[in-house]
Design a protein around this motif. Structure first.
Motif, PDB file in Angstrom:
ATOM      1  N   ARG A   1       0.833  -1.210   0.000  1.00  0.00           N
ATOM      2  CA  ARG A   1       0.000   0.000   0.000  1.00  0.00           C
ATOM      3  C   ARG A   1       0.866   1.258   0.000  1.00  0.00           C
ATOM      4  O   ARG A   1       0.592   2.212  -0.721  1.00  0.00           O
ATOM      5  CB  ARG A   1      -0.937   0.004   1.209  1.00  0.00           C
ATOM      6  N   ARG A   2       1.907   1.257   0.843  1.00  0.00           N
ATOM      7  CA  ARG A   2       2.795   2.427   0.888  1.00  0.00           C
ATOM      8  C   ARG A   2       3.495   2.622  -0.447  1.00  0.00           C
ATOM      9  O   ARG A   2       3.654   3.750  -0.924  1.00  0.00           O
ATOM     10  CB  ARG A   2       3.817   2.273   2.016  1.00  0.00           C
ATOM     11  N   LEU A   3       3.920   1.528  -1.051  1.00  0.00           N
ATOM     12  CA  LEU A   3       4.576   1.609  -2.351  1.00  0.00           C
ATOM     13  C   LEU A   3       3.620   2.159  -3.414  1.00  0.00           C
ATOM     14  O   LEU A   3       3.997   3.018  -4.217  1.00  0.00           O
ATOM     15  CB  LEU A   3       5.081   0.228  -2.764  1.00  0.00           C
ATOM     16  N   GLU A   4       2.389   1.686  -3.395  1.00  0.00           N
ATOM     17  CA  GLU A   4       1.406   2.185  -4.356  1.00  0.00           C
ATOM     18  C   GLU A   4       1.122   3.664  -4.128  1.00  0.00           C
ATOM     19  O   GLU A   4       1.060   4.449  -5.082  1.00  0.00           O
ATOM     20  CB  GLU A   4       0.106   1.387  -4.248  1.00  0.00           C
ATOM     21  N   ASP A   5       0.989   4.076  -2.868  1.00  0.00           N
ATOM     22  CA  ASP A   5       0.773   5.498  -2.557  1.00  0.00           C
ATOM     23  C   ASP A   5       1.945   6.345  -3.040  1.00  0.00           C
ATOM     24  O   ASP A   5       1.752   7.420  -3.621  1.00  0.00           O
ATOM     25  CB  ASP A   5       0.545   5.701  -1.060  1.00  0.00           C
ATOM     26  N   ALA A   6       3.164   5.868  -2.797  1.00  0.00           N
ATOM     27  CA  ALA A   6       4.346   6.603  -3.240  1.00  0.00           C
ATOM     28  C   ALA A   6       4.372   6.713  -4.761  1.00  0.00           C
ATOM     29  O   ALA A   6       4.690   7.773  -5.311  1.00  0.00           O
ATOM     30  CB  ALA A   6       5.612   5.913  -2.732  1.00  0.00           C
ATOM     31  N   PHE A   7       4.015   5.631  -5.441  1.00  0.00           N
ATOM     32  CA  PHE A   7       3.972   5.658  -6.901  1.00  0.00           C
ATOM     33  C   PHE A   7       2.952   6.672  -7.391  1.00  0.00           C
ATOM     34  O   PHE A   7       3.230   7.462  -8.305  1.00  0.00           O
ATOM     35  CB  PHE A   7       3.645   4.263  -7.450  1.00  0.00           C
ATOM     36  N   LEU A   8       1.755   6.664  -6.808  1.00  0.00           N
ATOM     37  CA  LEU A   8       0.711   7.594  -7.235  1.00  0.00           C
ATOM     38  C   LEU A   8       1.119   9.041  -6.980  1.00  0.00           C
ATOM     39  O   LEU A   8       0.884   9.921  -7.818  1.00  0.00           O
ATOM     40  CB  LEU A   8      -0.614   7.263  -6.539  1.00  0.00           C
TER      41      LEU A   8
ATOM     42  N   CYS B   1       4.201  10.184  -6.829  1.00  0.00           N
ATOM     43  CA  CYS B   1       5.269  10.473  -7.786  1.00  0.00           C
ATOM     44  C   CYS B   1       4.684  10.757  -9.167  1.00  0.00           C
ATOM     45  O   CYS B   1       5.098  11.716  -9.839  1.00  0.00           O
ATOM     46  CB  CYS B   1       6.238   9.301  -7.836  1.00  0.00           C
ATOM     47  N   ARG B   2       3.742   9.964  -9.584  1.00  0.00           N
ATOM     48  CA  ARG B   2       3.124  10.163 -10.893  1.00  0.00           C
ATOM     49  C   ARG B   2       2.404  11.510 -10.949  1.00  0.00           C
ATOM     50  O   ARG B   2       2.491  12.223 -11.949  1.00  0.00           O
ATOM     51  CB  ARG B   2       2.150   9.022 -11.183  1.00  0.00           C
ATOM     52  N   GLU B   3       1.724  11.856  -9.862  1.00  0.00           N
ATOM     53  CA  GLU B   3       1.021  13.134  -9.808  1.00  0.00           C
ATOM     54  C   GLU B   3       2.011  14.303  -9.927  1.00  0.00           C
ATOM     55  O   GLU B   3       1.783  15.254 -10.681  1.00  0.00           O
ATOM     56  CB  GLU B   3       0.244  13.229  -8.493  1.00  0.00           C
ATOM     57  N   GLU B   4       3.133  14.213  -9.220  1.00  0.00           N
ATOM     58  CA  GLU B   4       4.148  15.267  -9.295  1.00  0.00           C
ATOM     59  C   GLU B   4       4.748  15.351 -10.697  1.00  0.00           C
ATOM     60  O   GLU B   4       4.992  16.451 -11.213  1.00  0.00           O
ATOM     61  CB  GLU B   4       5.250  15.026  -8.263  1.00  0.00           C
ATOM     62  N   MET B   5       4.996  14.204 -11.304  1.00  0.00           N
ATOM     63  CA  MET B   5       5.553  14.197 -12.655  1.00  0.00           C
ATOM     64  C   MET B   5       4.583  14.836 -13.645  1.00  0.00           C
ATOM     65  O   MET B   5       5.001  15.599 -14.524  1.00  0.00           O
ATOM     66  CB  MET B   5       5.875  12.765 -13.094  1.00  0.00           C
ATOM     67  N   GLU B   6       3.299  14.570 -13.489  1.00  0.00           N
ATOM     68  CA  GLU B   6       2.305  15.174 -14.369  1.00  0.00           C
ATOM     69  C   GLU B   6       2.270  16.687 -14.183  1.00  0.00           C
ATOM     70  O   GLU B   6       2.173  17.445 -15.153  1.00  0.00           O
ATOM     71  CB  GLU B   6       0.929  14.559 -14.120  1.00  0.00           C
ATOM     72  N   LYS B   7       2.361  17.136 -12.923  1.00  0.00           N
ATOM     73  CA  LYS B   7       2.389  18.575 -12.655  1.00  0.00           C
ATOM     74  C   LYS B   7       3.609  19.214 -13.302  1.00  0.00           C
ATOM     75  O   LYS B   7       3.506  20.261 -13.945  1.00  0.00           O
ATOM     76  CB  LYS B   7       2.416  18.841 -11.147  1.00  0.00           C
ATOM     77  N   LYS B   8       4.767  18.594 -13.125  1.00  0.00           N
ATOM     78  CA  LYS B   8       5.999  19.132 -13.709  1.00  0.00           C
ATOM     79  C   LYS B   8       5.910  19.151 -15.232  1.00  0.00           C
ATOM     80  O   LYS B   8       6.355  20.093 -15.877  1.00  0.00           O
ATOM     81  CB  LYS B   8       7.218  18.313 -13.272  1.00  0.00           C
TER      82      LYS B   8
END
Length: 92
Positions: free
Chosen positions: A60-67, A69-76
């Motif tokens: 769960r923590r890994l999935e949260d971290a992935f999500l 990270c993906r959100e930040e990458m999309e923002k960038k």
């Protein structure tokens, strides 16, 4: 002899049909074997997760971290696109 020729053709057709059937059955058997392996790994994973709650929490923590990270990458990425569009408009 004219009667033997159609019989030979029928035999050849039947032989080809049996060979095709064998080939199809072998393909189906391979697919079933692959599905069996996948089902076995799924069952194994479920047993491991049920017997080790720490693993489930880690997943769960890994999935949260992935999500996140993906959100930040999309923002960038959106930011980079906006900047590149701004530079193109300045050039014009």
């Amino acid at each position: 002899m004219a009667r033997q020729e159609p019989q030979e053709r029928n035999y050849d057709n039947m032989l080809k049909m049996v060979e095709d059937l064998n080939r199809d059955l072998e393909k189906l058997l391979e697919e079933i074997e692959k599905l069996t392996v996948q089902a076995t790994w799924m069952a194994y994973d479920m047993v491991v997760m049920r017997t080790n709650p720490d693993l489930t929490n880690s997943m769960r923590r890994l999935e949260d971290a992935f999500l996140n990270c993906r959100e930040e990458m999309e923002k960038k990425w959106q930011e980079v696109l906006r900047e590149s569009k701004g530079e193109e408009q300045k050039k014009e």
